[in-house]
Structure formats: structure tokens, C-alpha cells
Design an enzyme around this catalytic site. Structure first.
Site, PDB file in Angstrom:
ATOM      1  N   GLY A   9       3.685   2.890  10.492  1.00  0.00           N
ATOM      2  CA  GLY A   9       3.298   2.148  11.879  1.00  0.00           C
ATOM      3  C   GLY A   9       3.079   0.593  11.656  1.00  0.00           C
TER       4      GLY A   9
ATOM      5  N   GLU B 184       0.944  -1.149   0.214  1.00  0.00           N
ATOM      6  CA  GLU B 184      -0.129  -0.027  -0.070  1.00  0.00           C
ATOM      7  C   GLU B 184       0.892   1.276   0.139  1.00  0.00           C
ATOM      8  OE1 GLU B 184      -2.844   0.633   3.113  1.00  0.00           O
ATOM      9  OE2 GLU B 184      -3.672   2.271   2.264  1.00  0.00           O
TER      10      GLU B 184
ATOM     11  N   MET C 127       0.851  -2.386   8.634  1.00  0.00           N
ATOM     12  CA  MET C 127       0.079  -2.698   7.323  1.00  0.00           C
ATOM     13  C   MET C 127      -0.824  -3.800   7.403  1.00  0.00           C
ATOM     14  SD  MET C 127      -0.678  -1.636   4.333  1.00  0.00           S
ATOM     15  CE  MET C 127      -2.211  -2.507   3.586  1.00  0.00           C
ATOM     16  N   GLU C 128      -2.200  -3.869   7.024  1.00  0.00           N
ATOM     17  CA  GLU C 128      -3.045  -4.764   7.319  1.00  0.00           C
ATOM     18  C   GLU C 128      -3.138  -5.918   6.283  1.00  0.00           C
ATOM     19  OE1 GLU C 128      -3.596  -1.366   6.534  1.00  0.00           O
ATOM     20  OE2 GLU C 128      -5.218  -1.245   5.143  1.00  0.00           O
TER      21      GLU C 128
ATOM     22  N   HIS D 206      -6.020  -1.587  15.537  1.00  0.00           N
ATOM     23  CA  HIS D 206      -6.061  -0.672  14.248  1.00  0.00           C
ATOM     24  C   HIS D 206      -6.126  -1.729  12.867  1.00  0.00           C
ATOM     25  CE1 HIS D 206      -6.111   2.626  11.396  1.00  0.00           C
ATOM     26  NE2 HIS D 206      -5.166   2.192  10.731  1.00  0.00           N
ATOM     27  N   GLU D 207      -4.961  -2.461  12.814  1.00  0.00           N
ATOM     28  CA  GLU D 207      -4.830  -3.266  11.651  1.00  0.00           C
ATOM     29  C   GLU D 207      -5.555  -4.457  11.634  1.00  0.00           C
ATOM     30  OE1 GLU D 207      -2.804  -1.962   9.558  1.00  0.00           O
ATOM     31  OE2 GLU D 207      -1.918  -0.748  10.923  1.00  0.00           O
TER      32      GLU D 207
END
Ligand code: ARG
Ligand code: ZN
Length: 894
Positions: free
Chosen positions: A259, A120, A261-262, A295-296
């Protein structure tokens, strides 16, 4: 080149299946990509298949098993076009890339001897030629082959095969059952260990959760794995969303641009957001890990199952997922607490989030890079992973939550997934799902005006007028909104006007004794009324009120706006002492402190002696000694506003003057409240085993704030307390706080000796060495020369983003005196580092470039050398698109 949102065109082909095979080697990795390509029914029969590629060596192109004739494809610098394809074809492309030489950390790269990917937004094109855009979704089958030196071979989804090849290498195959855009692809190969656990999901499936790290770091992944379990449970209970895979992996890497990445089922994390133990990680690190893990993980639904149609929609997934991680953290902090403690814990989290928003997003929204949360154009999408898209985006989601209520918002989310699961959609689609609930709740109203939050940049200003009529015992509240043109809007054609926003504005009214007045609003009587401002000006009436009350405005920061109301200092002191809304109470104190520091900065600029207002000191004493307030809240209430926030309130920004004013006030408070701070220091010790839980963390925050005031004041005994704390600390929060106080305010040899010993002790732990650099980069004594000396330290490198952030970014962004020295050497240093970084890693260079965004608002003596430094960078040959966009906008739209 500028890309415009209005130019969106669907891709003419579907690519339902992709098979990728990697022969991994650091110097050159060969990638075979076989795509099943189907022309869409409505696409023209001669539509070319245009693929993106960057820094790739093309080896071969074949269609349906036959090499493609040279006149059937065309390669240009960043694309590969194939012509005359059948409506349904198998396209095979073989290419090579160079992971070890890849310092951009986008695409496939080597870190610490292992392979990692970051795709991304547009990194997949550095791995293979492909339709690198989020609306092309495919099922992936991935084969990885590597030497035995890379025993762990991971990719998205499920492991379906594993064997040793005759040549001694290992080969594995992974299959991801869910279609995904290529930006969610990931692979990891190397020598790693892991910690794992199995949990049962809500529907009773067993899922395997794993956290991978360098061998030796497995002692530091417990908190991350526990956080992952909590995140999984929370998404089930609060949103009814279950993990859809049998296996979910998190991998820590030391070289990473952001930070985390998902990537589907294989999240890749900056090690700083995975590794923690009591000795080496601070309370803030623990909190950061829980939040980023959440978050991820939450992206798996908000981002992966429903993704973005194009990159202009980035906030669709980021704003929503930040909102979700904020709520997750708030719920974790408030759990197992009684009602009052939970409300305070939630307020603390809200305060921290708003502080971040004001320090990072408000300046962005007032500067040359100002953009709506859904931008209309960009030159480089990597520059739009911004505080606006993320943090303001989260505020825009939060306002919808406020307008719909918890149950309504949940119904809107359910509707969003019912409509769009498996699709690549737009921000409009999200609002439409929420609106379907809102219109049922509020017949005759809709979210049409609300959508302006997505279309317009800038921070609206809400002016409040309060009138009281003694005869009718009526209070009239008038709200007016205004949003001036910002950034590129300033160059818009004459007659450009911004439309009003739909602003949920929460207010309370206090009588002159500080008691909450009940407000009758929309059929209910409450302490807080939610006013919905949807036009330029509106009025509301509240009856049964005897005298002009004191307003408590924008409670809980119910909208990302600036409030204009002319409280007297006495009214602010009343709110700071009595407001029943903890957020607004904090806000009142911050406003008092802001006024105090700004007037000190004025005095400093005018060459007058500095004096602190006794009323201000009294207000601070009242907060410090209020027994009804817990430590975590008091630490926030007593924190002086940051220089970044204060700068937004200055006509002409003068960072050194602000720094002097803040320092003066910190020391003055330390002197005048020495006994109270000493008491707080003693009362908030946390002996025994370390726990990052909110209560002990809050105590440490208050105790260390007290220590910094006592040290700044040069209080008798303070240095002894700091030295003792430094030598006996059982956790990194206390070590760092003591060391910071010592090097900034201490005397004698102890501080520098401790600093040297700290390095010796921790030199093998990269994350702690980062802290060591950061502490010095921001220190009061650090000048450009000191920063340059630090860069010569053997442990320093610009290639590692965490290290660059620790020293160079920390100095340029957080060292007011060193960076903004009137001789301009700070800006020359900045220019030099931007260019040095740009040659390695354009995305990181562009982040540093933004340090001078708001140059035109500084005092003339600083503005001139800032502009010169920007011009120097802009004039550099071979500048990346990333940095080019930032500096040219800074010079053009400031
Ligand atoms: N989607 C990631 C996150 O917010 C951020 C990835 C940004 N990557 C980048 N190269 N800018 O969790
Ligand atoms: Zn995200």
C-alpha cells in the site's frame, strides 16, 4: 534457512553517520556510501564488520581513506565482511546497481521513467552494502546527482543544498536530523508535480506538506493532501504527538508491492492510495486513501521515532499503527454527528474492520502459515507482512485499549514514548509500558497472561454457558476458552499445551422482549459488562433477573476470538431486531444469514431443491425497513457474509456450492423483498455534487446493494434502473456498481457494450483500467479461459503489481466458480502465474502462492488437484525463498 527470534544478537558496531552519494542512471547507478563505524564497548576487538548486499556490483572498499587490502575483506554471495578495523573508522564502499532491470520493486527501481526506492524490510541491501537491520540507527546525509530529465530529487529530511554541476546535471543534498534504521531510507528522482500546503503545528511551527504525482495527476491529489492535514491534527489531539520535521512529503508511484511506506519525511505510496477524483475513484478508494495516509503518517511516531529491534517485532509498529489508523478513520467518520449517529458510524467502521479480520486473518490463523503476532521464526521476512501481524496485531492493541480505557491507554502511550523515544525496541517493551498503567488501575493484577497473545498462534474459541435460577433471580455466565494447535504447532512434541489468554469479553443481556437488562459488575450498573477471562474457565453472576435472558456476546468484538453459543434462530432474530449494541446486532443478523447459506449449500451438495427460510426473509425485511437505522449501517446489516468467512464454518470447503447458495439467497431476497429494495433504491439516491462523506457514501452502499438484489432476482425494471444509473452516474461508485450488476446479472447486449465503452473511455487511467480488469476477473461468467483471454489484452502486464492483483489475484482469490472448477484448471493456472511472477517479483509471487494455503480443508475432489499444483510449484527449480517458504509450509503443515 530459518531465522529464529531466540537467536537475536546485538550488532557489534554503531554506525552513527552515513553519507550516501548517488549518480543516478537507469541502467547503472553508482552509490558511494561512507559510514562512520564505531565498535561497541562490549564487542570483541576482532569482531568483523559484516554488511549485507544483494544484486550489487562491488567497485571499491576503503577504510579511513585508504583502499582496503584484499585480505582484509571477504565477499560472499550476500555479505561483505571487513576485518581488523580500528575501533573508530570511516568505511567507504562504492557499488553499482541496475534500477531499470530491477523488477522486484525492492531497493532502487524505475517506474514510469522515474526512480523510487522501497527498503522495508530488507531492500536497502539492494542499494548499498550495509548493516541492513532495524536496530542499527544512523544519521543520513544524501547527495543525489541526475540528468536534467529528473528535475525533482527527493530524500529524507531537509533540503540543505542544490546546484547545477558543470556537466549539466543537477545535484542536491538532503539531511535527515533524526537517526533511523536503513529501512526508512528513501529517494525519489524524476519528473513530478506536486500540491502543497503549510500548516502550523500544535507548538506553533510552520510545516510544509507536499503530495507529489505524475504531471497531470495534480488534480487528483487534493483528497490525499487534505487527509494528511487531518491526520496531523488528529495525532496532535488524540495522542499529543506532533510532526517533528519541517517538511513532510508523500509521493505516488504506479509500481509498488504494497500500500505505502513510511520512510522518514518521504512517504512513498502506491498511486492507488493517493489519486482520487469523483469521476474515477469510488467511496471505498476515498476511505482507503484517508486511512493509508493516516497509517503512514502515524508511523512517524509509532515505527520511526520508536522502531523495532528486529523483524520479529514487526507488530510493535504495524499492529499499533493499524489500531491508530482505525481509530483515526472512526473519528473522522463520526465527527460532526449527534451521539446516536456517531455510535452507528463507529459501529460501521468496526464492522468493516472485523469483516476484514475474519476474511483474511482467521483463515491464516487456522492454516499452515499460522504464526503469533510476534513470530518465532521465518525464512523470508517479506512473507510476514500478514493479516496476523497487522490486523490481529491491531486487535491485540485494541484489547489493551479496552482493558485500560481511553485515558489509561493514552497514559501508557505517553509512558512508552517517555521510555523509548529514539530506540529500537520489542513488543515486550510496549506491553511493559501499558502494564505500568494497568497495575496502578488494577492493584494485584498484571498483564502476564495477556502476553500470551504475542506468543501463541491460533484463534481462541470461547464457549458460553448461561444458567438462570428462578428462586434467586440469578443468572450465571460461564466462559471457557480453548485454542487448538495450528500450523507448525501441530507437529510440536506430545504434551504441547497452549496457555490461556487474557480475554476482555463484553456482554449484555436482553429480556425476551428485546429490552436491555442492567448488569451490576465491578461496582457499576451498565448495559454492557466487560468480563476479564484469564483462566480456562470462569463464572460471573448477575442478580435481579426474572427469566433466562438472551445473551448479546462479544460486543464490539472486544477480543479476536470465536464465540460458541447455541442461540436459537428466534433468539438471533430478536437480537438482530433489538440489540442496543449496534455491532452485536449486526453480528446476530450475520449469524442468521450464515446458518441460512450453509444449509442451502448443504442442500445443494445433497442435490435437494433450495428454499429460503421465511423467518430469515422476515429478519432481513425488518432490517431493511427499520427507520431508526441509517443507510450505511443497513448496508452492512444486509450484506451477506463473504465466501471466505463462510468457508471457515464448513467441515469440507466447497466454494462453488457456497457461491451457488449465496447467489440463490441474493436472488431470493431480491424477489421476496422486491418492493422494499426498490424503495431503498429510490430513497437513497445522492443527486448533486459528489461527496465521499460517510452519509452519502452510506446511501450509495445501500442503494447499490438494493440494485444488485433486484438485478440478481431478474426483477422487472431492474435492468432499466441499472442501465440508467450506469449512463448518468456522476461518480465511480455508482458507475462500478451498475456495471457490476449488469455484467453479472444483465441481459442482452448492453452489459458487454458498456464494458467495452468503459475501457475506451478510461484506457489512459491505470487505476480505472485496474477496476475494469478486476470487475471481469471476479465476474460470475469468468472461467480460466476468459482469464487467459484477458491476460492477452494489450493493457495487461504481470510486471505491474496493481494490474496483476486486478486480474490474476482477483480471479484466484475471488472467483469461486472459475478458480475452483473441479477439472483443476484453475489450480494449474495458479501454478503457472505463481512461477511467472516469481521470475519477476518474488514478494508478489509469494502473495499469490498463499491462495492455496488451506487446500487440505477443501472437499476431496478439489483437494487432490490443489495438492498437485502445490507440488508442481515446489518442484520448480530456482524458486525464490519467498515462494519456497509458502508452498513448503502449505504442503507440510496443512
Ligand atoms: N511498513 C509498510 C506499511 O505497513 C509496509 C512495507 C512493507 N514492505 C514490503 N516490501 N513488504 O505501511
Ligand atoms: Zn504500516
Amino acid at each position: 534457512v530459518t531465522v529464529y527470534r531466540k537467536d537475536y544478537q546485538p550488532y557489534p558496531y554503531d554506525i552513527p553517520h552515513v553519507a550516501l552519494a548517488f549518480d543516478l542512471a537507469p541502467e547503472a547507478t553508482e552509490v558511494r556510501c561512507v559510514m562512520q563505524v564505531q565498535r561497541k564497548a562490549d564487542a570483541s576487538a576482532d569482531a568483523a564488520l559484516v554488511l549485507d548486499g544483494e544484486d550489487l556490483e562491488l567497485v571499491s572498499v576503503a577504510v579511513d581513506g585508504q583502499p582496503l587490502a584484499a585480505d582484509r575483506y571477504h565477499q560472499s554471495e550476500h555479505s561483505l565482511a571487513l576485518y581488523g578495523l580500528p575501533a573508530d573508522a570511516s568505511v567507504e564502499i562504492v557499488s553499482r546497481c541496475k534500477p531499470a532491470a530491477n523488477s522486484t520493486l525492492m531497493g532502487l527501481y524505475v517506474s514510469g521513467g522515474n526512480f523510487f526506492t522501497q527498503c522495508e524490510a530488507e531492500g536497502f541491501r539492494r542499494i548499498t552494502w550495509f548493516a541492513d537491520r532495524p536496530d542499527v540507527m544512523s544519521r543520513y546525509r544524501v547527495t543525489l546527482r541526475a540528468e536534467p530529465a529528473y528535475p525533482v530529487l527527493l530524500s529524507n529530511g531537509n533540503l540543505v543544498a542544490s546546484r547545477q554541476l558543470p556537466d549539466g546535471r543537477n545535484e542536491v543534498e538532503w539531511e535527515d536530523p533524526f537517526p533511523k534504521p536503513c529501512y526508512l531510507f528513501a529517494l525519489v528522482a524524476g519528473n513530478l508535480t506536486h500540491r502543497e500546503t503549510t500548516v502550523k503545528t500544535a507548538s506553533g511551527r510552520d510545516v510544509l506538506l507536499q503530495v507529489y504525482s505524475d504531471p497531470g495527476a495534480e488534480t487528483k491529489t487534493e483528497w490525499a493532501l487534505d487527509s494528511l492535514v487531518r491526520a496531523l491534527r488528529w495525532d496532535e489531539t488524540r495522542f499529543g504527538l506532533e510532526l517533528d520535521l519541517d517538511r513532510f512529503m508523500v509521493v505516488a508511484v504506479h509500481d509498488f508491492n504494497m500500500g505505502a511506506m513510511e520512510n522518514k519525511g518521504l512517504n512513498i505510496f502506491n498511486a492507488a492510495y493517493v489519486l482520487a477524483d469523483a469521476e474515477t475513484a469510488t467511496d471505498a478508494n476515498y476511505e482507503g486513501i484517508e486511512s493509508v495516509i493516516g497509517h503512514e503518517y502515524f508511523h512517524n511516531w509509532t515505527g520511526n521515532r520508536v522502531t523495532c529491534r528486529d523483524w520479529f517485532q514487526l507488530s510493535l509498529k504495524e499492529g499499533l499503527t493499524v489500531f491508530r489508523d482505525q481509530e483515526f478513520s472512526a473519528d473522522m467518520m463520526a465527527q460532526d454527528m449527534d451521539e446516536a449517529a456517531a455510535a452507528s458510524a463507529r459501529a460501521v467502521k468496526r464492522i468493516d474492520d472485523v469483516v476484514t479480520l475474519r476474511a483474511a486473518q482467521f483463515p491464516e490463523d487456522a492454516g499452515p502459515m499460522a504464526h503469533p503476532i510476534r513470530p518465532d521464526s521465518y525464512q523470508e521476512i517479506g512473507n510476514f507482512y500478514t493479516a496476523t501481524v497487522y490486523e490481529k496485531g491491531a486487535e491485540v492493541i485494541r484489547m489493551q485499549h479496552t482493558l485500560l480505557g481511553e485515558a489509561g491507554f493514552r497514559a501508557g502511550m505517553d509512558e512508552y514514548f517517555r521510555r523509548h523515544d529514539g530506540q529500537a525496541v520489542t513488543c515486550d517493551d510496549f506491553v511493559a509500558a501499558m502494564e505500568s498503567v494497568y497495575v496502578r488501575q488494577h492493584p494485584g493484577r498484571d498483564l502476564a497472561v495477556f502476553r500470551n497473545w504475542y506468543r501463541q498462534a491460533g484463534t481462541p474459541r470461547v464457549t458460553v454457558k448461561l444458567e438462570h435460577d428462578a428462586a434467586t433471580r440469578r443468572v450465571t455466565v460461564t466462559l471457557s476458552q480453548d485454542c487448538q494447535p495450528v500450523g507448525v504447532e501441530k507437529k510440536a512434541p506430545a504434551g504441547f499445551v497452549k496457555a490461556p489468554y487474557h480475554i476482555p469479553f463484553a456482554i449484555g443481556l436482553l429480556d425476551r422482549e428485546g429490552r436491555a437488562l442492567p448488569l451490576r459488575h465491578e461496582g457499576a450498573e451498565r448495559e454492557t459488562a466487560l468480563l476479564e477471562l484469564t483462566t480456562q474457565t470462569q463464572q460471573w453472576h448477575f442478580d435481579g433477573i426474572d427469566a433466562l435472558p438472551v445473551p448479546s456476546l462479544l460486543r464490539d468484538f472486544s477480543a479476536p476470538v470465536i464465540v460458541d453459543y447455541d442461540w436459537t434462530d428466534a433468539e438471533l432474530a430478536l437480537l438482530s431486531a433489538h440489540d442496543s449494541n449496534p455491532f452485536a446486532r449486526w453480528e446476530a443478523g450475520q449469524e442468521l444469514a450464515t446458518r441460512q447459506i450453509l444449509s442451502l449449500a448443504d442442500a445443494r451438495q445433497a442435490g435437494r431443491t433450495l428454499h429460503a427460510d421465511p423467518a430469515f426473509i422476515d429478519a432481513w425485511r425488518a432490517l431493511l425497513t427499520d427507520p431508526s437505522l441509517d443507510a450505511a449501517y443497513r448496508a452492512r446489516a444486509l450484506a451477506l457474509p463473504s465466501e471466505k468467512t463462510l468457508a471457515e464454518r464448513m467441515q469440507a470447503v466447497d466454494p462453488p456450492a457456497l457461491a451457488v447458495a449465496r447467489d440463490f439467497l441474493r436472488a431470493e431476497l431480491g424477489r421476496q423483498l422486491a418492493a422494499e429494495f426498490r424503495q431503498a433504491f429510490d430513497d437513497n439516491q445522492t443527486p448533486g455534487e459528489y461527496s465521499p462523506a460517510p452519509v452519502p457514501a452510506g446511501k450509495r452502499a445501500l442503494k447499490n446493494l438494493a440494485l444488485s438484489h433486484l438485478m440478481a432476482a431478474g426483477e422487472h425494471e431492474a435492468q432499466r434502473l441499472a442501465e440508467q444509473q450506469y449512463e448518468h452516474a456522476g461518480n465511480m461508485t455508482d458507475s462500478m456498481a451498475a456495471l457490476s450488476a449488469l455484467i453479472n446479472y444483465g441481459q442482452g447486449e448492453f452489459p458487454q457494450q458498456a464494458l467495452a465503452a468503459f475501457y475506451d473511455k478510461w484506457q489512459d487511467n491505470a487505476l480505472v483500467v485496474d477496476k475494469w480488469f478486476a470487475l471481469q476477473a471476479a465476474a460470475r461468467y469468468t472461467t480460466v479461459q476468459t482469464a487467459r483471454e484477458l491476460m492477452k489484452h494489450p493493457a495487461f502486464t504481470l510486471r505491474n503489481p496493481n494490474r496483476a492483483r486486478a486480474l490474476v489475484f482477483q480471479f484466484c482469490l475471488n472467483n469461486a466458480r472459475g478458480m475452483h472448477h473441479p477439472d483443476g484448471t484453475g489450480y494449474a493456472f495458479w501454478a503457472e502465474q505463481v512461477l511467472a511472477l516469481d521470475a519477476l517479483n518474488p514478494e508478489i509471487a509469494a502473495r499469490l502462492a498463499r491462495a492455496l494455503d488451506n487446500w487440505s480443508r477443501f472437499v476431496p475432489a478439489l483437494r487432490t488437484p490443489m495438492q498437485a499444483a502445490l507440488q508442481q510449484v515446489r518442484g520448480h527449480e530456482g524458486l525464490s525463498r519467498n515462494v519456497q517458504e509458502i508452498v513448503s509450509k502449505a504442503l507440510e503443515f496443512a
